[in-house]
Design a protein around this motif. Structure first.
Motif, PDB file in Angstrom:
ATOM      1  N   ALA A   1      -4.001   5.625  -6.378  1.00  0.00           N
ATOM      2  CA  ALA A   1      -3.937   4.511  -5.423  1.00  0.00           C
ATOM      3  C   ALA A   1      -4.739   4.832  -4.171  1.00  0.00           C
ATOM      4  O   ALA A   1      -5.401   3.958  -3.594  1.00  0.00           O
ATOM      5  CB  ALA A   1      -2.486   4.224  -5.063  1.00  0.00           C
ATOM      6  N   LEU A   2      -4.705   6.076  -3.739  1.00  0.00           N
ATOM      7  CA  LEU A   2      -5.444   6.479  -2.544  1.00  0.00           C
ATOM      8  C   LEU A   2      -6.942   6.247  -2.728  1.00  0.00           C
ATOM      9  O   LEU A   2      -7.623   5.703  -1.841  1.00  0.00           O
ATOM     10  CB  LEU A   2      -5.165   7.953  -2.241  1.00  0.00           C
TER      11      LEU A   2
ATOM     12  N   ILE B   1       0.838  -1.208   0.000  1.00  0.00           N
ATOM     13  CA  ILE B   1       0.000   0.000   0.000  1.00  0.00           C
ATOM     14  C   ILE B   1       0.869   1.252   0.000  1.00  0.00           C
ATOM     15  O   ILE B   1       0.643   2.190  -0.773  1.00  0.00           O
ATOM     16  CB  ILE B   1      -0.946  -0.007   1.216  1.00  0.00           C
ATOM     17  N   VAL B   2       1.853   1.267   0.864  1.00  0.00           N
ATOM     18  CA  VAL B   2       2.735   2.441   0.956  1.00  0.00           C
ATOM     19  C   VAL B   2       3.460   2.661  -0.367  1.00  0.00           C
ATOM     20  O   VAL B   2       3.555   3.801  -0.859  1.00  0.00           O
ATOM     21  CB  VAL B   2       3.734   2.278   2.118  1.00  0.00           C
TER      22      VAL B   2
ATOM     23  N   ASN C   1      -5.513   1.290  13.936  1.00  0.00           N
ATOM     24  CA  ASN C   1      -5.439  -0.163  14.040  1.00  0.00           C
ATOM     25  C   ASN C   1      -4.047  -0.668  13.652  1.00  0.00           C
ATOM     26  O   ASN C   1      -3.128   0.114  13.431  1.00  0.00           O
ATOM     27  CB  ASN C   1      -6.533  -0.820  13.184  1.00  0.00           C
ATOM     28  N   ILE C   2      -3.900  -1.982  13.559  1.00  0.00           N
ATOM     29  CA  ILE C   2      -2.587  -2.557  13.294  1.00  0.00           C
ATOM     30  C   ILE C   2      -2.032  -2.097  11.952  1.00  0.00           C
ATOM     31  O   ILE C   2      -0.826  -1.896  11.798  1.00  0.00           O
ATOM     32  CB  ILE C   2      -2.646  -4.104  13.377  1.00  0.00           C
ATOM     33  N   TYR C   3      -2.898  -1.886  10.955  1.00  0.00           N
ATOM     34  CA  TYR C   3      -2.425  -1.447   9.640  1.00  0.00           C
ATOM     35  C   TYR C   3      -1.909  -0.008   9.694  1.00  0.00           C
ATOM     36  O   TYR C   3      -0.916   0.331   9.040  1.00  0.00           O
ATOM     37  CB  TYR C   3      -3.543  -1.581   8.606  1.00  0.00           C
ATOM     38  N   VAL C   4      -2.563   0.811  10.473  1.00  0.00           N
ATOM     39  CA  VAL C   4      -2.093   2.179  10.670  1.00  0.00           C
ATOM     40  C   VAL C   4      -0.753   2.171  11.405  1.00  0.00           C
ATOM     41  O   VAL C   4       0.185   2.882  11.037  1.00  0.00           O
ATOM     42  CB  VAL C   4      -3.139   3.005  11.453  1.00  0.00           C
ATOM     43  N   ALA C   5      -0.655   1.342  12.447  1.00  0.00           N
ATOM     44  CA  ALA C   5       0.589   1.259  13.218  1.00  0.00           C
ATOM     45  C   ALA C   5       1.751   0.789  12.341  1.00  0.00           C
ATOM     46  O   ALA C   5       2.848   1.341  12.390  1.00  0.00           O
ATOM     47  CB  ALA C   5       0.403   0.318  14.403  1.00  0.00           C
TER      48      ALA C   5
ATOM     49  N   GLY D   1      -6.675   4.334   7.211  1.00  0.00           N
ATOM     50  CA  GLY D   1      -5.846   3.165   7.008  1.00  0.00           C
ATOM     51  C   GLY D   1      -4.420   3.485   6.611  1.00  0.00           C
ATOM     52  O   GLY D   1      -3.965   4.635   6.675  1.00  0.00           O
ATOM     53  N   ALA D   2      -3.713   2.450   6.192  1.00  0.00           N
ATOM     54  CA  ALA D   2      -2.314   2.605   5.783  1.00  0.00           C
ATOM     55  C   ALA D   2      -2.174   3.570   4.622  1.00  0.00           C
ATOM     56  O   ALA D   2      -1.174   4.292   4.513  1.00  0.00           O
ATOM     57  CB  ALA D   2      -1.729   1.238   5.407  1.00  0.00           C
ATOM     58  N   GLN D   3      -3.217   3.623   3.758  1.00  0.00           N
ATOM     59  CA  GLN D   3      -3.144   4.514   2.598  1.00  0.00           C
ATOM     60  C   GLN D   3      -3.143   5.988   3.014  1.00  0.00           C
ATOM     61  O   GLN D   3      -2.474   6.816   2.392  1.00  0.00           O
ATOM     62  CB  GLN D   3      -4.293   4.232   1.617  1.00  0.00           C
TER      63      GLN D   3
END
Length: 435
Positions: free
Chosen positions: A40-41, A29-30, A209-213, A184-186
């Motif tokens: 992508a966003l 994602i990054v 959440n874990i994806y953000v972390a 989210g991660a995006q």
């Protein structure tokens, strides 16, 4: 809740580093956001949040901010304003000043303090909305003098484009007007590297959440981050005189946000331990978020019975909890023995939610035992410092030989010669200006 000995207790919870699959997904994602930007966003926002947006629709409008006031109770607006006032007063006392010190030989040493230019605040919108987190991130940054504060928060669950109105009102009250409906991660990647619609920031803060972390960890270095936050934690150190119902309620207050939260009572009283265990069970059955709180209590909750309060303090310092409540007849008398805790609440009326929402100290507190070496979010998190050195000729003539000695002992001849050439020039009668 399980009752066990303090000497035997060990919290069996590892720091969340994510599964291999989660880490792989976040890295992808990054990378996609960094390469494709808005395209992508928007794609990931549709995939994960079910919201079909355009680049032009990413930013929340001023009209949406004002309309949010009509969707919340007036009592909430009053409450958020009162909380914001307390948070401002507390954090204003943390503000640092630049300084300079003029030495007798003309040397000036000092420290310059400047705010970060642009900060990104992540506000979660998954299991629950947390308007209080808006205040706790934004207000210290404002007091530090950060001129640009941008907020990201996911679209509402269910595929609508709306954002929780309580979050929007909190943002408006805090003075944030640059808000994007992405999460989210995006969203973290967009803040770190920028897109056509979202300018990059210098620092990202706020829980998720874990994806953000994992995304925050992935982008660290390109930008600064506050921390990799874990689930909520509370330890209550209580004497026999504590009210069991109060203690149980406080344990559950920190258990209800997350199944991985930990809630622990430490006491020398078997009677209190048994009373709290019964109260926890009774109150759990009445809690709207019973399933989450029960999972937390069953897996990461405990009641530790020790031989004395002194043994209990040893357990507390070993756990280094996020929230620590001391409920004894003389809680202030024990304060000096507490070495590791993110936030300390003294007495039966200093319940954790007092600090989480209203008193003024920040509720973004170190978790996973990191209170051993880190601190709650404060104004210092949003400043940068530059050292100032103005060395006079007299000082260099006096100290130059010592500096040369240290440089050559480290094998850095270029360092030594940078000083030596000045000493030689002065010995020939030069003036330091090429004459």
């Amino acid at each position: 809740m399980k009752i066990q000995s303090g000497k035997e207790f060990k919290l069996q919870r590892e720091v969340e580093y994510g599964t291999p699959e989660q880490n792989k997904a976040v890295k992808q994602i990054v990378a996609d956001i960094k390469k494709e930007g808005d395209a992508a966003l928007l794609r990931y926002t549709e995939r994960f949040d079910g919201a079909v947006l355009t680049a032009a629709g990413l930013r929340v409008t001023e009209e949406e901010l004002q309309a949010a006031y009509g969707r919340v109770e007036e009592s909430f607006v009053t409450a958020i304003r009162a909380a914001a006032a307390n948070i401002r007063v507390f954090h204003a006392r943390q503000k640092r000043n630049a300084w300079m010190d003029l030495q007798p030989d003309g040397t000036i040493l000092g420290q310059i303090i400047r705010p970060l230019k642009r900060v990104g605040v992540y506000v979660p919108g998954g299991k629950a909305a947390y308007p209080s987190s808006v205040l706790m991130n934004v207000i210290p940054a404002q007091i530090a003098g950060v001129p640009e504060i941008v907020m990201v928060t996911p679209p509402s669950t269910g595929g609508t484009e709306g954002i929780d109105p309580y979050i929007l009102v909190a943002a408006a009250e805090a003075g944030v007007n640059e808000i994007y409906r992405v999460g989210g991660a995006q969203a973290v990647a967009a803040l770190a590297f920028g897109t056509a619609s979202i300018a990059p920031v210098d620092k990202i803060c706020g829980p998720g959440n874990i994806y953000v972390a994992l995304a925050k960890r992935e982008v660290y270095g390109a930008v600064d981050i506050d921390s990799i936050a874990g689930p909520s934690e509370i330890v209550v150190l209580a004497a026999d005189t504590a009210e069991a119902a109060y203690v149980a309620a406080d344990l559950l207050s920190q258990a209800e946000p997350d199944e991985m939260a930990s809630a622990i009572l430490v006491t020398p009283s078997q009677r209190l331990a048994e009373a709290v265990a019964a109260e926890v069970e009774r109150q759990l059955s009445e809690l709207p978020r019973e399933a989450i709180a029960r999972a937390s209590v069953d897996h990461y909750g405990a009641i530790i019975v020790g031989e004395s309060l002194a043994e209990g303090i040893s357990v507390v310092n070993r756990l280094a909890p996020e929230h620590l409540e001391i409920v004894t007849e003389d809680p202030m008398g024990l304060l000096g023995s507490i070495e590791n805790a993110g936030a300390i609440f003294l007495g039966p009326y200093s319940s954790g939610p007092v600090g989480d929402y209203f008193a003024g100290p920040n509720h973004i507190i170190p978790t996973n035992g990191t209170a051993r070496f880190s601190s709650p979010v404060d104004v210092d998190d949003f400043i940068k410092k530059s050292s100032l050195i103005y060395y006079s000729k007299e000082a260099l003539l006096q100290d130059g030989a010592t500096i040369i000695e240290l440089a050559r002992r480290e094998g850095l001849e270029g360092h030594a010669r940078a000083i030596e050439i000045r000493l030689q020039n002065e010995a020939k009668g030069g003036d330091g200006n090429g004459k």
